[in-house]
Design a protein around this motif. Structure first.
Motif, PDB file in Angstrom:
ATOM      1  N   TYR A 125       0.851  -1.185   0.000  1.00 48.27           N
ATOM      2  CA  TYR A 125       0.000   0.000   0.000  1.00 48.27           C
ATOM      3  C   TYR A 125       0.890   1.240   0.000  1.00 48.27           C
ATOM      4  O   TYR A 125       2.027   1.203   0.471  1.00 48.27           O
ATOM      5  CB  TYR A 125      -0.876   0.059   1.252  1.00 48.27           C
ATOM      6  N   TYR A 126       0.329   2.363  -0.479  1.00 46.36           N
ATOM      7  CA  TYR A 126       1.068   3.613  -0.388  1.00 46.36           C
ATOM      8  C   TYR A 126       0.092   4.771  -0.282  1.00 46.36           C
ATOM      9  O   TYR A 126      -0.867   4.852  -1.047  1.00 46.36           O
ATOM     10  CB  TYR A 126       1.972   3.834  -1.611  1.00 46.36           C
ATOM     11  N   VAL A 127       0.342   5.658   0.685  1.00 47.96           N
ATOM     12  CA  VAL A 127      -0.444   6.880   0.825  1.00 47.96           C
ATOM     13  C   VAL A 127       0.516   8.052   0.842  1.00 47.96           C
ATOM     14  O   VAL A 127       1.466   8.073   1.630  1.00 47.96           O
ATOM     15  CB  VAL A 127      -1.292   6.873   2.118  1.00 47.96           C
ATOM     16  N   ALA A 128       0.284   9.034  -0.021  1.00 48.99           N
ATOM     17  CA  ALA A 128       1.154  10.197  -0.077  1.00 48.99           C
ATOM     18  C   ALA A 128       1.200  10.887   1.281  1.00 48.99           C
ATOM     19  O   ALA A 128       0.180  11.004   1.961  1.00 48.99           O
ATOM     20  CB  ALA A 128       0.648  11.181  -1.139  1.00 48.99           C
ATOM     21  N   PRO A 129       2.377  11.338   1.716  1.00 45.15           N
ATOM     22  CA  PRO A 129       2.501  11.975   3.032  1.00 45.15           C
ATOM     23  C   PRO A 129       1.512  13.113   3.253  1.00 45.15           C
ATOM     24  O   PRO A 129       0.984  13.268   4.349  1.00 45.15           O
ATOM     25  CB  PRO A 129       3.946  12.488   3.021  1.00 45.15           C
ATOM     26  N   ALA A 130       1.234  13.908   2.224  1.00 45.49           N
ATOM     27  CA  ALA A 130       0.298  15.027   2.386  1.00 45.49           C
ATOM     28  C   ALA A 130      -1.101  14.536   2.728  1.00 45.49           C
ATOM     29  O   ALA A 130      -1.822  15.147   3.518  1.00 45.49           O
ATOM     30  CB  ALA A 130       0.259  15.868   1.104  1.00 45.49           C
ATOM     31  N   VAL A 131      -1.505  13.411   2.127  1.00 47.97           N
ATOM     32  CA  VAL A 131      -2.814  12.827   2.421  1.00 47.97           C
ATOM     33  C   VAL A 131      -2.797  12.193   3.798  1.00 47.97           C
ATOM     34  O   VAL A 131      -3.725  12.359   4.599  1.00 47.97           O
ATOM     35  CB  VAL A 131      -3.197  11.783   1.356  1.00 47.97           C
ATOM     36  N   ALA A 132      -1.717  11.476   4.101  1.00 49.85           N
ATOM     37  CA  ALA A 132      -1.614  10.799   5.389  1.00 49.85           C
ATOM     38  C   ALA A 132      -1.678  11.781   6.541  1.00 49.85           C
ATOM     39  O   ALA A 132      -2.337  11.534   7.558  1.00 49.85           O
ATOM     40  CB  ALA A 132      -0.307  10.008   5.455  1.00 49.85           C
ATOM     41  N   ALA A 133      -1.027  12.924   6.399  1.00 47.51           N
ATOM     42  CA  ALA A 133      -1.017  13.916   7.467  1.00 47.51           C
ATOM     43  C   ALA A 133      -2.424  14.414   7.773  1.00 47.51           C
ATOM     44  O   ALA A 133      -2.800  14.596   8.935  1.00 47.51           O
ATOM     45  CB  ALA A 133      -0.122  15.088   7.079  1.00 47.51           C
ATOM     46  N   LYS A 134      -3.221  14.616   6.739  1.00 47.28           N
ATOM     47  CA  LYS A 134      -4.602  15.064   6.938  1.00 47.28           C
ATOM     48  C   LYS A 134      -5.429  13.998   7.638  1.00 47.28           C
ATOM     49  O   LYS A 134      -6.242  14.285   8.519  1.00 47.28           O
ATOM     50  CB  LYS A 134      -5.240  15.415   5.589  1.00 47.28           C
ATOM     51  N   ALA A 206       2.902   3.301   9.871  1.00 49.97           N
ATOM     52  CA  ALA A 206       2.687   2.982  11.288  1.00 49.97           C
ATOM     53  C   ALA A 206       1.690   3.958  11.907  1.00 49.97           C
ATOM     54  O   ALA A 206       0.790   3.560  12.658  1.00 49.97           O
ATOM     55  CB  ALA A 206       4.010   3.034  12.041  1.00 49.97           C
ATOM     56  N   ALA A 207       1.833   5.233  11.587  1.00 54.96           N
ATOM     57  CA  ALA A 207       0.927   6.242  12.130  1.00 54.96           C
ATOM     58  C   ALA A 207      -0.489   6.058  11.606  1.00 54.96           C
ATOM     59  O   ALA A 207      -1.468   6.200  12.340  1.00 54.96           O
ATOM     60  CB  ALA A 207       1.450   7.641  11.782  1.00 54.96           C
ATOM     61  N   LEU A 208      -0.614   5.723  10.321  1.00 57.83           N
ATOM     62  CA  LEU A 208      -1.939   5.473   9.746  1.00 57.83           C
ATOM     63  C   LEU A 208      -2.604   4.277  10.407  1.00 57.83           C
ATOM     64  O   LEU A 208      -3.800   4.294  10.712  1.00 57.83           O
ATOM     65  CB  LEU A 208      -1.826   5.246   8.233  1.00 57.83           C
TER      66      LEU A 208
END
Length: 222
Positions: A125-134, A206-208
């Motif tokens: 899986y991959y989520v762009a950092p900008a999306v993950a932060a939100k 990990a944060a997600l």
């Protein structure tokens, strides 16, 4: 001879699709096999071409996420990579649970797009950092959420849970160490242990996972 990664591009605008195609096909291991402009096109293309990855505008999925889910169930070789125009799209958490495997911003570089396509092909899986932060700043109701759900984190020690709860807020190892009166080296050791226990590749994943925005074991290869 290695099999090329087959990719389809779904977006309303032909010029954008052509740009994505051009960026991907500069790499010898990727072949854009089809293009489309709707969720229906995505389903048809999945059936006819069986691409490894479908790159699709998140707004096209919209309320038709059930259709996207059906596509994944019928054609398990295909992974969906959604492109968002703005971080924090409300559909992101729901889409992740339904089977979308990757998210990028439309302003991402061609290099990040290529790397993400390859990662999804490997079953990651991959989520762009900008999306993950939100996502990390809110739960599904829109309220702030910084306390992790312990249910998928039962293997962590009390100290690791404490570190992860701070990591979720976007703090660096140095900042975490300062808060807990521990050395940066000690925090790095704990973070490595956390990543291994949660079976994720990096701090963002990990944060997600801690914030309940991704299923457990998201970095495991299929």
């Amino acid at each position: 001879m290695e099999t090329k990664i087959r990719v389809a591009v779904i977006d309303e605008y032909p010029l954008f699709r052509d740009g994505v195609k051009c960026g991907l096909e500069r790499h010898a291991d990727i072949d854009v096999v089809a293009q489309g402009a709707s969720a229906q096109d995505a389903i048809r293309i999945a059936r006819e071409y069986e691409p490894h990855v479908i790159v699709i505008d998140l707004s096209i999925l919209g309320s038709t996420l059930t259709g996207a889910e059906d596509t994944l169930l019928q054609y398990p070789v295909t992974s969906l990579l959604a492109l968002a125009t703005a971080a924090g799209e409300e559909q992101v958490p729901s889409a992740l649970r339904r089977g979308v495997r990757g998210f990028l911003m439309k302003g991402s570089s061609a290099q990040e797009l290529v790397q993400t396509v390859r990662a999804l092909t490997r079953g990651e899986y991959y989520v762009a950092p900008a999306v993950a932060a939100k996502l990390l700043m809110r739960d599904d109701s829109g309220a702030a959420k910084v306390v992790p759900d312990p249910s998928p984190l039962s293997e962590l020690t009390v100290r690791e849970e404490e570190i992860l709860s701070i990591l979720v807020k976007g703090c660096s190892n140095k900042e975490i160490g300062s808060r807990l009166a521990l050395s940066e080296k000690t925090i790095k050791h704990h973070v490595t242990s956390i990543l291994q226990k949660l079976q994720v590749r990096n701090r963002v994943e990990a944060a997600l996972l801690a914030a309940g925005k991704m299923p457990a074991g998201i970095a495991l290869r299929q």
